[in-house]
Design a protein around this motif. Structure first.
Motif, PDB file in Angstrom:
ATOM      1  N   ILE A 273       0.840  -1.200   0.000  1.00 24.77           N
ATOM      2  CA  ILE A 273       0.000   0.000   0.000  1.00 24.77           C
ATOM      3  C   ILE A 273       0.877   1.253   0.000  1.00 24.77           C
ATOM      4  O   ILE A 273       0.613   2.211  -0.732  1.00 24.77           O
ATOM      5  N   ARG A 274       1.925   1.238   0.796  1.00 23.28           N
ATOM      6  CA  ARG A 274       2.840   2.382   0.829  1.00 23.28           C
ATOM      7  C   ARG A 274       3.567   2.548  -0.506  1.00 23.28           C
ATOM      8  O   ARG A 274       3.822   3.666  -0.944  1.00 23.28           O
TER       9      ARG A 274
ATOM     10  N   GLN B  35       1.080   4.107  -2.782  1.00 23.76           N
ATOM     11  CA  GLN B  35       0.937   5.511  -2.407  1.00 23.76           C
ATOM     12  C   GLN B  35       2.117   6.335  -2.931  1.00 23.76           C
ATOM     13  O   GLN B  35       1.929   7.416  -3.487  1.00 23.76           O
TER      14      GLN B  35
ATOM     15  N   PHE C 115      -5.450   6.053   1.167  1.00 19.76           N
ATOM     16  CA  PHE C 115      -4.589   4.883   1.273  1.00 19.76           C
ATOM     17  C   PHE C 115      -4.635   4.292   2.680  1.00 19.76           C
ATOM     18  O   PHE C 115      -3.745   3.552   3.076  1.00 19.76           O
TER      19      PHE C 115
END
Length: 115
Positions: A4-5, A8, A32
């Motif tokens: 996810i990071r 992002q 996010f």
């Protein structure tokens, strides 16, 4: 760095986004995070309950289900206020969910069909 990071970082690295969008993407409660999608999903319960108020006859409304909707909406709305960072969107969503449950239970009580 989790997936996810990474996503992002990839999205924020694109040059076509305006600065305010990048700040929103990087926000503590931005898209996010779970804080964005949880209220989005819970609105479905409130909308379904409002739809039941309009279309379903009162005899088909389950008082146990409406009690659970009311109780969970109330409890989670309270926790959204207590936790840090405060989750205003989730609190409003759960408050509406609790209100729709209370209205359904009141309708059932007015019809003399509650328990």
């Amino acid at each position: 760095m989790g997936p996810i990071r990474q996503l992002q970082a990839f999205v924020c690295a694109q040059t076509f986004w305006p600065q305010f969008m990048i700040r929103w993407f990087q926000a503590e409660k931005g898209p996010f995070t779970i804080f964005f999608y949880c209220p989005l999903a819970k609105w479905g319960i409130s909308i379904a309950n409002i739809n039941d108020m309009i279309k379903k006859p009162i005899e088909t409304i389950n008082p146990v289900q409406q009690s659970v909707i009311t109780l969970t909406g109330t409890l989670i709305a309270r926790w959204c206020w207590v936790l840090s960072p405060r989750q205003y969107m989730l609190m409003v969503c759960n408050s509406v969910m609790a209100c729709t449950g209370i209205i359904q239970l009141w309708r059932k009580h007015q019809a003399g069909l509650l328990f």
